[in-house]
Structure formats: C-alpha cells, structure tokens
Motif scaffolding. Structure first.
Motif, PDB file in Angstrom:
ATOM      1  N   ALA A  70      35.760  59.165  30.723  1.00  0.00           N
ATOM      2  CA  ALA A  70      37.178  59.445  30.536  1.00  0.00           C
ATOM      3  C   ALA A  70      38.046  58.365  31.159  1.00  0.00           C
ATOM      4  O   ALA A  70      39.178  58.124  30.705  1.00  0.00           O
ATOM      5  CB  ALA A  70      37.537  60.800  31.160  1.00  0.00           C
ATOM      6  N   ALA A  71      37.544  57.719  32.209  1.00  0.00           N
ATOM      7  CA  ALA A  71      38.331  56.734  32.942  1.00  0.00           C
ATOM      8  C   ALA A  71      37.419  55.966  33.887  1.00  0.00           C
ATOM      9  O   ALA A  71      36.261  56.336  34.085  1.00  0.00           O
ATOM     10  CB  ALA A  71      39.431  57.432  33.744  1.00  0.00           C
ATOM     11  N   ILE A  72      37.991  54.931  34.475  1.00  0.00           N
ATOM     12  CA  ILE A  72      37.279  54.122  35.462  1.00  0.00           C
ATOM     13  C   ILE A  72      38.120  54.036  36.726  1.00  0.00           C
ATOM     14  O   ILE A  72      39.311  53.727  36.669  1.00  0.00           O
ATOM     15  CB  ILE A  72      36.997  52.700  34.938  1.00  0.00           C
ATOM     16  N   VAL A  73      37.491  54.310  37.856  1.00  0.00           N
ATOM     17  CA  VAL A  73      38.058  53.993  39.173  1.00  0.00           C
ATOM     18  C   VAL A  73      37.253  52.802  39.660  1.00  0.00           C
ATOM     19  O   VAL A  73      36.020  52.854  39.662  1.00  0.00           O
ATOM     20  CB  VAL A  73      37.934  55.176  40.161  1.00  0.00           C
ATOM     21  N   ILE A  74      37.942  51.735  40.041  1.00  0.00           N
ATOM     22  CA  ILE A  74      37.218  50.529  40.443  1.00  0.00           C
ATOM     23  C   ILE A  74      37.775  49.943  41.730  1.00  0.00           C
ATOM     24  O   ILE A  74      38.987  49.827  41.898  1.00  0.00           O
ATOM     25  CB  ILE A  74      37.229  49.472  39.310  1.00  0.00           C
ATOM     26  N   ASN A  75      36.866  49.630  42.619  1.00  0.00           N
ATOM     27  CA  ASN A  75      37.158  48.806  43.781  1.00  0.00           C
ATOM     28  C   ASN A  75      36.409  47.501  43.537  1.00  0.00           C
ATOM     29  O   ASN A  75      35.225  47.396  43.861  1.00  0.00           O
ATOM     30  CB  ASN A  75      36.701  49.466  45.079  1.00  0.00           C
ATOM     31  N   PRO A  76      37.070  46.526  42.922  1.00  0.00           N
ATOM     32  CA  PRO A  76      36.382  45.286  42.592  1.00  0.00           C
ATOM     33  C   PRO A  76      36.062  44.417  43.804  1.00  0.00           C
ATOM     34  O   PRO A  76      35.380  43.403  43.671  1.00  0.00           O
ATOM     35  CB  PRO A  76      37.350  44.558  41.666  1.00  0.00           C
ATOM     36  N   ALA A  77      36.576  44.819  44.978  1.00  0.00           N
ATOM     37  CA  ALA A  77      36.347  44.070  46.219  1.00  0.00           C
ATOM     38  C   ALA A  77      36.789  42.616  46.014  1.00  0.00           C
ATOM     39  O   ALA A  77      37.844  42.385  45.433  1.00  0.00           O
ATOM     40  CB  ALA A  77      34.908  44.228  46.666  1.00  0.00           C
ATOM     41  N   ALA A  78      36.006  41.662  46.434  1.00  0.00           N
ATOM     42  CA  ALA A  78      36.406  40.248  46.350  1.00  0.00           C
ATOM     43  C   ALA A  78      36.684  39.797  44.921  1.00  0.00           C
ATOM     44  O   ALA A  78      37.492  38.887  44.705  1.00  0.00           O
ATOM     45  CB  ALA A  78      35.339  39.368  46.986  1.00  0.00           C
ATOM     46  N   TRP A  79      36.038  40.424  43.941  1.00  0.00           N
ATOM     47  CA  TRP A  79      36.277  40.033  42.546  1.00  0.00           C
ATOM     48  C   TRP A  79      37.691  40.363  42.088  1.00  0.00           C
ATOM     49  O   TRP A  79      38.150  39.848  41.070  1.00  0.00           O
ATOM     50  CB  TRP A  79      35.253  40.676  41.627  1.00  0.00           C
ATOM     51  N   THR A  80      38.391  41.202  42.824  1.00  0.00           N
ATOM     52  CA  THR A  80      39.792  41.512  42.527  1.00  0.00           C
ATOM     53  C   THR A  80      40.590  40.228  42.368  1.00  0.00           C
ATOM     54  O   THR A  80      41.440  40.120  41.480  1.00  0.00           O
ATOM     55  CB  THR A  80      40.413  42.312  43.701  1.00  0.00           C
ATOM     56  N   HIS A  81      40.312  39.285  43.231  1.00  0.00           N
ATOM     57  CA  HIS A  81      41.125  38.082  43.367  1.00  0.00           C
ATOM     58  C   HIS A  81      40.572  36.897  42.590  1.00  0.00           C
ATOM     59  O   HIS A  81      41.196  35.837  42.575  1.00  0.00           O
ATOM     60  CB  HIS A  81      41.220  37.700  44.858  1.00  0.00           C
ATOM     61  N   THR A  82      39.429  37.083  41.941  1.00  0.00           N
ATOM     62  CA  THR A  82      38.769  35.926  41.318  1.00  0.00           C
ATOM     63  C   THR A  82      38.327  36.137  39.876  1.00  0.00           C
ATOM     64  O   THR A  82      38.082  35.164  39.177  1.00  0.00           O
ATOM     65  CB  THR A  82      37.521  35.521  42.121  1.00  0.00           C
ATOM     66  N   SER A  83      38.201  37.361  39.417  1.00  0.00           N
ATOM     67  CA  SER A  83      37.487  37.581  38.158  1.00  0.00           C
ATOM     68  C   SER A  83      38.384  37.977  36.985  1.00  0.00           C
ATOM     69  O   SER A  83      38.761  39.142  36.831  1.00  0.00           O
ATOM     70  CB  SER A  83      36.402  38.643  38.328  1.00  0.00           C
ATOM     71  N   VAL A  84      38.636  36.994  36.148  1.00  0.00           N
ATOM     72  CA  VAL A  84      39.302  37.263  34.877  1.00  0.00           C
ATOM     73  C   VAL A  84      38.349  38.042  33.966  1.00  0.00           C
ATOM     74  O   VAL A  84      38.778  38.886  33.177  1.00  0.00           O
ATOM     75  CB  VAL A  84      39.752  35.940  34.215  1.00  0.00           C
ATOM     76  N   ALA A  85      37.051  37.799  34.107  1.00  0.00           N
ATOM     77  CA  ALA A  85      36.056  38.488  33.274  1.00  0.00           C
ATOM     78  C   ALA A  85      36.108  39.997  33.482  1.00  0.00           C
ATOM     79  O   ALA A  85      36.028  40.767  32.512  1.00  0.00           O
ATOM     80  CB  ALA A  85      34.654  37.953  33.584  1.00  0.00           C
ATOM     81  N   ILE A  86      36.243  40.441  34.725  1.00  0.00           N
ATOM     82  CA  ILE A  86      36.333  41.882  34.987  1.00  0.00           C
ATOM     83  C   ILE A  86      37.613  42.444  34.392  1.00  0.00           C
ATOM     84  O   ILE A  86      37.607  43.496  33.751  1.00  0.00           O
ATOM     85  CB  ILE A  86      36.207  42.171  36.487  1.00  0.00           C
ATOM     86  N   ARG A  87      38.720  41.745  34.572  1.00  0.00           N
ATOM     87  CA  ARG A  87      39.989  42.184  33.980  1.00  0.00           C
ATOM     88  C   ARG A  87      39.846  42.331  32.460  1.00  0.00           C
ATOM     89  O   ARG A  87      40.228  43.343  31.886  1.00  0.00           O
ATOM     90  CB  ARG A  87      41.101  41.184  34.307  1.00  0.00           C
ATOM     91  N   ASP A  88      39.297  41.304  31.813  1.00  0.00           N
ATOM     92  CA  ASP A  88      39.159  41.329  30.359  1.00  0.00           C
ATOM     93  C   ASP A  88      38.237  42.451  29.895  1.00  0.00           C
ATOM     94  O   ASP A  88      38.494  43.091  28.875  1.00  0.00           O
ATOM     95  CB  ASP A  88      38.650  39.979  29.848  1.00  0.00           C
ATOM     96  N   ALA A  89      37.170  42.712  30.626  1.00  0.00           N
ATOM     97  CA  ALA A  89      36.260  43.803  30.269  1.00  0.00           C
ATOM     98  C   ALA A  89      36.968  45.149  30.378  1.00  0.00           C
ATOM     99  O   ALA A  89      36.818  46.014  29.512  1.00  0.00           O
ATOM    100  CB  ALA A  89      35.021  43.775  31.162  1.00  0.00           C
ATOM    101  N   LEU A  90      37.749  45.327  31.439  1.00  0.00           N
ATOM    102  CA  LEU A  90      38.489  46.589  31.604  1.00  0.00           C
ATOM    103  C   LEU A  90      39.493  46.792  30.475  1.00  0.00           C
ATOM    104  O   LEU A  90      39.649  47.908  29.971  1.00  0.00           O
ATOM    105  CB  LEU A  90      39.186  46.615  32.967  1.00  0.00           C
TER     106      LEU A  90
END
Length: 151
Positions: A70-90
């Motif tokens: 239904a949804a995603i709760v995410i603590n991307p930790a250090a990837w918060t500040h570095t990962s465009v790939a995670i943003r794009d996947a979300l």
C-alpha cells in the motif's frame, strides 16, 4: 486494497544501538522492527520490515513493491543525500512514500540537509527518534483510509 506497508532501511542502520548512541539512541533495529509491528497491528496495517547495506538490493525491493504494498516508509540513511537511483525508483513504483530519519538531519552536517527523497515524499519525519516510524505508520493509516473512502 493492500494494507501492507514496506518499511525499508538503508546502510548502517543494522548498527543501531551501538552506533553513535548520542545521535541515534540506544534502541536496536530489532526494537524498531518490533515498534513497527506493534504500531501496524494497532492501526489495522501489516508491515514488511527490511534493512540492507547494498543499494542495488534496496532498489530491487522498491521495484518489487509496485502492486504488492500500500505504501513505503523509508529511512534511506546515507543514500538520502546521494542516490538519485533510489528517488527515481520510488517515483517509478507510484506508491505513497514517507521518509523517516531518526536524528534531526537539519541540525547536523550541512551535507545532510539535502534529500533526494523529500521532494517526492508524502511526508518527511526527522528528529523523532524511532518514534518517527510509528508516526509514519499512523499518518499512512489515516491517508489510506481517506483514499479507500474516496474510491
């Protein structure tokens, strides 16, 4: 509609309880998982709780979420500040996302002030300790109920 929330945790969160306790507290990742399970049960939700130190694995989990959660709760930790790939996947999986951080990232080093996730998140919680996860689930339960009523 599914009432299961995928709760994802990024790198180094497996060290909670021992890693920088003045910043992250003494609770362990197992404590966070238990809190999420208890909170979800009280809210009529289920959780699938995961942690990885491998970005590709996190991306695979996000990709698999479409149509299953239904949804995603995410603590991307250090990837918060570095990962465009995670943003794009979300963005690609088209699910509501809540970003959670245990510490107040805005009271820390300047490089932590930017998040690639925040601009696409339904909500962002930081500085609430592990209670941020509970607050995220509470918000999602209310948001999902509203969506179900309007469907």
């Amino acid at each position: 509609m599914s009432r299961t929330v995928l709760v994802l945790n990024g790198p180094n969160l497996n060290l909670l309880g021992t890693r920088e306790p003045a910043t992250y507290g003494r609770e362990t990742l197992a404590d966070v998982s238990a809190l999420c399970s208890r909170s979800a049960a009280q809210l009529g939700l289920e959780v699938d709780f995961r942690q990885t130190n491998h970005e590709g694995e996190l991306l695979d989990w996000i990709h698999q979420a479409r149509g299953r959660y239904a949804a995603i709760v995410i603590n991307p930790a250090a990837w918060t500040h570095t990962s465009v790939a995670i943003r794009d996947a979300l963005v690609a999986v088209e699910l509501p996302v809540i970003e959670v951080h245990i510490s107040n990232v805005h009271a820390r080093e300047s490089f932590r002030h930017h998040s690639y996730v925040s601009s696409i998140a339904l909500a962002v919680l930081c500085g609430f300790g592990i209670n941020g996860y509970r607050l995220a689930l509470e918000h999602l339960a209310q948001w999902l109920s509203t969506q179900e009523q309007s469907a």
